[in-house]
Structures are given as C-alpha cells and as structure tokens.
Design an enzyme around this catalytic site. Sequence first.
Site, PDB file in Angstrom:
ATOM      1  N   TYR A  59       0.783  -1.288  -0.041  1.00  0.00           N
ATOM      2  CA  TYR A  59      -0.016  -0.092  -0.170  1.00  0.00           C
ATOM      3  C   TYR A  59       0.887   1.229   0.087  1.00  0.00           C
ATOM      4  O   TYR A  59       1.619   1.604   1.020  1.00  0.00           O
ATOM      5  CB  TYR A  59      -0.829  -0.057   1.212  1.00  0.00           C
ATOM      6  CG  TYR A  59      -1.943  -1.081   1.195  1.00  0.00           C
ATOM      7  CD1 TYR A  59      -2.308  -1.681   0.143  1.00  0.00           C
ATOM      8  CD2 TYR A  59      -2.797  -1.376   2.563  1.00  0.00           C
ATOM      9  CE1 TYR A  59      -3.400  -2.645   0.347  1.00  0.00           C
ATOM     10  CE2 TYR A  59      -3.623  -2.222   2.480  1.00  0.00           C
ATOM     11  CZ  TYR A  59      -4.025  -2.953   1.418  1.00  0.00           C
ATOM     12  OH  TYR A  59      -5.003  -3.851   1.517  1.00  0.00           O
ATOM     13  N   GLY A 214     -17.003   2.430  -1.179  1.00  0.00           N
ATOM     14  CA  GLY A 214     -17.658   3.594  -1.053  1.00  0.00           C
ATOM     15  C   GLY A 214     -19.146   3.521  -1.726  1.00  0.00           C
ATOM     16  O   GLY A 214     -19.590   4.484  -1.512  1.00  0.00           O
TER      17      GLY A 214
END
Length: 337
Positions: A59, A214
């Site tokens: 990440y 989301g």
Amino acid sequence: MATILSRRLGSNGPRVSAIGLGAMGMSDMYGPADEQESIATLHAAIDAGVTLIDTGDFYGSGHNEMLIGRALKERNREDVVISVKFGARRTPDGAFQPAPADTDPVAVKDRLAYTLRRLGTDHVDIYRPTRLNPNVPIEDTVGAIAELIQAGYVRYVGLSEVGAATVRRAAAVHPISDLQIEYSLISRGVEESILPTLRELGIGLTAYGVLSRGLLSGHWSADRQLTPGDFRAQALPRFQDENLKANLALVDALREVARSIGATVAQVAIAWVASRGPDIVPLVGARRRDRLSESLAAASLVLSDEHLSAIEAAVPAGAAAGDRYNAQLMAALDSEG
C-alpha cells in the site's frame, strides 16, 4: 463514538474489536489523502476502542506501514493487532506488476524484514499472503510464516482471497486465524462454500469492502468525478456507466430502509455484515475522522429480523451490476475459482 465490543478471530486467533480499520486508502488506490488527517483518524480509531488495523506492505509501496508506524509512536503498540498482507509487486511509478504474487518462502521472510522496520515494531500480529500464487504451494507459504511465528516475528497466520480448498490445505499446515475477503450486501459469494468451510475449521473472517469501495456509503453520486490515481474508475466495473446507475438504485432502496431504522446507509451496510455471525469482523476504510465516527456507530446498531428482511429485500443477493474487479484481477482470485 459507540462502545465497540470484541470478537475472536476464529478458535485460534486473537481477540479484536468488532470493527477494524483498513488503512489502505490513507496511502493508495483512492487518490490523494491528507497525511495529518490520516494519522488523526488512526489515533481516533484506537482511542475509540478499535484494536485491529489492517495494512499491506505494498500500500503506497511501503508508505502505509510507515504511516501506521508514526501513528503508533503516540499509542501503546500492544493495544493494537496489526494485520499485514504481502505479495503484490509494484514498479517505481507505482503501477502494479502482473500476477502472480510474490509468496515463495524466501520472499515471505525478506518482505517481513522490511515491514517490521517500516512499522517500527518487533512483530506483526497477523501475516497473510495477499493472493494465492498458483506456482507456489500454499503449504510452502504458510510453512514459512509458521517459522516466523516460532522465531517470534509473527503471532498468527492469516489468508486472503482464497477458496475453500486452499483454506483446507493451509489449515493442515498451521492453525489459521482468519481469512480476509470481500463481503458486503453486494458481494456475497463467500456464503456458498467458503464461509461454511471457515466455520467447520474454526477460522474467522475479516470482511473488507463492506461499503463496496464507497458505493454503499450513501455518499456516492452518479456524477462524482474520480481523482487521478483512483483505481475504481478502471478496475471496478460496478462504478462504470450503466452498472453504476443500477447499483446506486440499490443504494437508494437501502437508504429508505436506513431511514426507517434511524441510521445511515453506511451504518446499515456495516451492521448487516456484522450480523452474519460473531466470527466475522468488518473492516471499514475511513480516511477521515467524520467518516470513522459514522462507521463506528454501526457497532451499536442492532438489526432485528424485520430489519434484516427489509435490507435484503432492498438489496437482494446477486443484485449487483458488474463483477467485483475487472477480468484481469478476477482471474487472480482463487476465491472466485
């Protein structure tokens, strides 16, 4: 914020908060993030009782681990269970290299060495390959992690996005704490064979994507413009064109149910995943304190049988338009085999 109870990750894993924090978006995949706000959000989560923080060594090409390491300097390391995925490979420009994942035993130990330094810790609580490498037996990868456990550098073995057969093979080598896999109202494939296998073997499930990147947050709109570097535009079919319109119609139906409960769409979506069983821990990907506060309020939301029926009528199993990932990424998922 709501009081967060704890759950145990399977019969062999650690006890963690009933909602965990996924930190990926603070460094990668969703466009730019505010670093100071990210650290403040990590602090707020820990102060609210969140004990499980999930990251990956890839990440932000290590940035996420360094970010967590800085945040933990102001908190007690032993109060936090850190889960780390490894194996994805990047290029200097940040692009992901094609599969397969880097999971051979030598790589396992090499990558952990860098993870420990970036996190500023002497151990990782849960260490897991991010994807199955079909050229490296899962037994070899798990065996390497088991050696790291014996040496004191890792506490538990975890898995990520693998199918039921692979789970069985891994568990035959060493006890597995949990499988991390996408699970939400619109991603329910795990229910068919993977979740029953986990329960048979006493393995927990940490659910990522509970808000479907989301989409189920209640804050998405059809005209939202994605920022450069946001992988949802290219890699996730559910955010594209007619698929997005169809999926947002499901969200609108869920919004009506949420209003009747007195909660937000996000809270209902998170609470639904948590309601699937005490062996399931949802991970929320909040990058800001306000979103974190909203998500953690789901911990106190109790869904009745009537609520659950209404939720599943609004978003029936299999109703999502589009696959979880594009064809290339789907092909790398052992869990979809």
